[in-house]
Design a protein around this motif. Sequence first.
Motif, mmCIF file in Angstrom:
data_model
loop_
_atom_site.group_PDB
_atom_site.id
_atom_site.type_symbol
_atom_site.label_atom_id
_atom_site.label_comp_id
_atom_site.label_asym_id
_atom_site.label_seq_id
_atom_site.Cartn_x
_atom_site.Cartn_y
_atom_site.Cartn_z
ATOM 1 N N ASN A 12 78.105 87.184 60.137
ATOM 2 C CA ASN A 12 78.083 88.527 59.523
ATOM 3 C C ASN A 12 77.422 89.591 60.389
ATOM 4 O O ASN A 12 77.673 89.672 61.582
ATOM 5 N N THR A 13 76.584 90.428 59.799
ATOM 6 C CA THR A 13 76.046 91.610 60.484
ATOM 7 C C THR A 13 75.279 91.239 61.757
ATOM 8 O O THR A 13 75.359 91.952 62.769
ATOM 9 N N GLY A 32 68.528 81.425 63.861
ATOM 10 C CA GLY A 32 69.196 80.953 62.651
ATOM 11 C C GLY A 32 68.449 79.705 62.231
ATOM 12 O O GLY A 32 67.689 79.140 63.020
ATOM 13 N N ARG A 33 68.673 79.251 61.017
ATOM 14 C CA ARG A 33 67.911 78.080 60.554
ATOM 15 C C ARG A 33 68.611 76.765 60.853
ATOM 16 O O ARG A 33 67.976 75.735 60.947
ATOM 17 N N ASN A 93 67.044 91.201 60.926
ATOM 18 C CA ASN A 93 68.301 91.235 60.185
ATOM 19 C C ASN A 93 68.350 90.192 59.060
ATOM 20 O O ASN A 93 68.893 90.453 57.994
ATOM 21 N N ALA A 94 67.782 89.003 59.290
ATOM 22 C CA ALA A 94 67.875 87.919 58.293
ATOM 23 C C ALA A 94 67.237 88.356 56.983
ATOM 24 O O ALA A 94 66.242 89.072 56.968
ATOM 25 N N GLN A 97 68.916 86.900 50.140
ATOM 26 C CA GLN A 97 69.624 87.867 49.279
ATOM 27 C C GLN A 97 69.173 87.790 47.815
ATOM 28 O O GLN A 97 69.472 88.691 47.038
ATOM 29 N N LYS A 113 59.582 83.724 46.597
ATOM 30 C CA LYS A 113 60.201 83.232 47.839
ATOM 31 C C LYS A 113 60.963 84.362 48.549
ATOM 32 O O LYS A 113 60.905 84.497 49.775
ATOM 33 N N TRP A 121 57.346 87.094 56.009
ATOM 34 C CA TRP A 121 57.843 86.446 57.242
ATOM 35 C C TRP A 121 58.175 87.517 58.291
ATOM 36 O O TRP A 121 57.838 87.378 59.477
ATOM 37 N N ASN A 145 67.355 97.148 56.562
ATOM 38 C CA ASN A 145 66.873 97.298 55.199
ATOM 39 C C ASN A 145 68.089 97.388 54.271
ATOM 40 O O ASN A 145 69.078 96.662 54.476
ATOM 41 N N SER A 146 68.090 98.293 53.320
ATOM 42 C CA SER A 146 69.222 98.404 52.389
ATOM 43 C C SER A 146 69.056 99.677 51.575
ATOM 44 O O SER A 146 67.921 100.074 51.271
ATOM 45 N N LYS A 163 63.141 94.987 49.520
ATOM 46 C CA LYS A 163 63.623 96.023 50.445
ATOM 47 C C LYS A 163 62.766 97.287 50.303
ATOM 48 O O LYS A 163 62.521 97.980 51.283
ATOM 49 N N MET A 191 77.104 98.952 51.396
ATOM 50 C CA MET A 191 77.910 97.727 51.423
ATOM 51 C C MET A 191 78.469 97.509 52.825
ATOM 52 O O MET A 191 78.947 98.452 53.458
ATOM 53 N N ILE A 192 78.383 96.268 53.294
ATOM 54 C CA ILE A 192 78.908 95.907 54.617
ATOM 55 C C ILE A 192 80.054 94.914 54.400
ATOM 56 O O ILE A 192 79.961 94.040 53.538
ATOM 57 N N TRP A 197 81.813 89.939 50.789
ATOM 58 C CA TRP A 197 82.591 91.007 50.162
ATOM 59 C C TRP A 197 84.086 90.717 50.255
ATOM 60 O O TRP A 197 84.835 90.944 49.316
HETATM 61 N N1 NAP Z 1 76.041 92.569 53.302
HETATM 62 C C1 NAP Z 1 75.768 93.731 52.726
HETATM 63 O O1 NAP Z 1 76.615 94.314 52.028
HETATM 64 C C2 NAP Z 1 74.400 94.364 52.916
HETATM 65 C C3 NAP Z 1 74.113 95.568 52.284
HETATM 66 C C4 NAP Z 1 72.880 96.181 52.502
HETATM 67 C C5 NAP Z 1 71.951 95.582 53.325
HETATM 68 N N2 NAP Z 1 72.250 94.403 53.937
HETATM 69 C C6 NAP Z 1 71.230 93.811 54.794
HETATM 70 O O2 NAP Z 1 71.798 93.610 56.069
HETATM 71 C C7 NAP Z 1 71.279 92.422 56.649
HETATM 72 C C8 NAP Z 1 72.420 91.500 57.028
HETATM 73 O O3 NAP Z 1 73.231 91.298 55.882
HETATM 74 P P1 NAP Z 1 74.360 90.154 55.876
HETATM 75 O O4 NAP Z 1 75.106 90.299 54.587
HETATM 76 O O5 NAP Z 1 75.057 90.149 57.157
HETATM 77 O O6 NAP Z 1 73.387 88.909 55.767
HETATM 78 P P2 NAP Z 1 73.705 87.383 55.350
HETATM 79 O O7 NAP Z 1 74.992 86.980 55.940
HETATM 80 O O8 NAP Z 1 73.513 87.205 53.879
HETATM 81 O O9 NAP Z 1 72.470 86.670 56.013
HETATM 82 C C9 NAP Z 1 72.119 86.904 57.359
HETATM 83 C C10 NAP Z 1 71.306 85.763 57.814
HETATM 84 O O10 NAP Z 1 70.052 85.720 57.135
HETATM 85 C C11 NAP Z 1 69.581 84.391 57.244
HETATM 86 N N3 NAP Z 1 68.904 84.011 56.004
HETATM 87 C C12 NAP Z 1 69.406 83.985 54.762
HETATM 88 N N4 NAP Z 1 68.488 83.536 53.888
HETATM 89 C C13 NAP Z 1 67.378 83.292 54.617
HETATM 90 C C14 NAP Z 1 66.106 82.811 54.307
HETATM 91 N N5 NAP Z 1 65.790 82.476 53.047
HETATM 92 N N6 NAP Z 1 65.215 82.677 55.305
HETATM 93 C C15 NAP Z 1 65.538 83.008 56.582
HETATM 94 N N7 NAP Z 1 66.746 83.450 56.948
HETATM 95 C C16 NAP Z 1 67.640 83.594 55.957
HETATM 96 C C17 NAP Z 1 70.794 83.503 57.436
HETATM 97 O O11 NAP Z 1 70.710 82.855 58.671
HETATM 98 P P3 NAP Z 1 70.784 81.249 58.787
HETATM 99 O O12 NAP Z 1 71.422 80.713 57.552
HETATM 100 O O13 NAP Z 1 71.559 81.027 60.030
HETATM 101 O O14 NAP Z 1 69.357 80.884 58.921
HETATM 102 C C18 NAP Z 1 71.953 84.447 57.495
HETATM 103 O O15 NAP Z 1 72.839 84.150 58.515
HETATM 104 C C19 NAP Z 1 70.319 91.827 55.613
HETATM 105 O O16 NAP Z 1 69.004 92.231 55.892
HETATM 106 C C20 NAP Z 1 70.780 92.448 54.322
HETATM 107 O O17 NAP Z 1 69.734 92.537 53.362
HETATM 108 C C21 NAP Z 1 73.439 93.774 53.741
#
Ligand code: NAP
Length: 257
Positions: A12-13, A32-33, A93-94, A97, A113, A121, A145-146, A163, A191-192, A197
Amino acid sequence: MKSVLITGATINTGVAIVEKFASEGKNVVFTGRDPVKVAEAEKSYRAKFPNVDIIGCAIDSLIDERTVDEDGVAELFEFLDTKGIFVETLVLNAADQGLGQKIFENPITDFMKVLNTNVVWNYCLCKHAAARMKENGGGNIVFINSNTAYRAIPDRVAYVASKGGQLGLMRALAIDLGKYNIRVNAVLPGMIRTDRWVKNPDFYATVPSRYTPIGDVADGADIADAVWYFAECARNTTGAELVVDGGNTVQLYPIIK
Ligand SMILES: NC(=O)c1ccc[n+]([C@@H]2O[C@H](COP(=O)([O-])OP(=O)(O)OC[C@H]3O[C@@H](n4cnc5c(N)ncnc54)[C@H](OP(=O)(O)O)[C@@H]3O)[C@@H](O)[C@H]2O)c1
């Protein structure tokens, strides 16, 4: 060797942010984990960007409702020290959710958590990165952030709170670290277009056209461009927020045609 460190960048992002920096000739460390996913992503990034140094680090720090493993974060930076890698830019970025958390159903530990991952963290990562930036004349930190830090969404109470807390953390760090030439800023996506999505066809039928004046959601590349701006173009900017949400935050009610 100067690098950018991007957390959670196997999907993703995070992938889009890695690709932006690598395509601009920057060396990249990503985390990544899952060691298997990290190894696969590293292989694919290296094939695509042979002219930069790209290293994947599997870190599954212990994060639960009671604790955050600062030692795991310290070990990551010590490992990079042994490789001669200086993290000049840290991209947080991680995120946990915290999907579907309901006030009366989920135990308080679920809430804790999410806060521990998204705030505590990330604070540990900032602390260990900033210590090295201070020694090396400066650097910068970018939070992903968001816009939910300002406008809440249902059943995401911990995520929304985290956030909001992250923005406070960003501002406080900008104040404390500015004197070391370390800038700290935040990108606020709406939204990304991630796989989450795309798997939801109802979303595409309604949300972009009704909930954003621009009529579309962001791609990962749009978020990556905003990160690049803070990291590479914004020499006099710290403690700032850049909203990338197609106008979602400023639109008061859905457009019904
Ligand atoms: N997607 C959207 O629509 C949206 C909207 C607004 C903001 N954002 C923000 O944009 C960023 C990226 O979003 P995304 O949707 O691309 O993210 P994502 O795919 O949900 O997660 C990104 C990475 O975060 C890591 N992660 C998830 N849970 C974790 C945990 N408990 N501890 C440590 N690492 C964890 C995972 O890496 P591993 O599993 O490889 O460890 C995952 O690949 C995030 O900060 C999100 O809050 C996203």
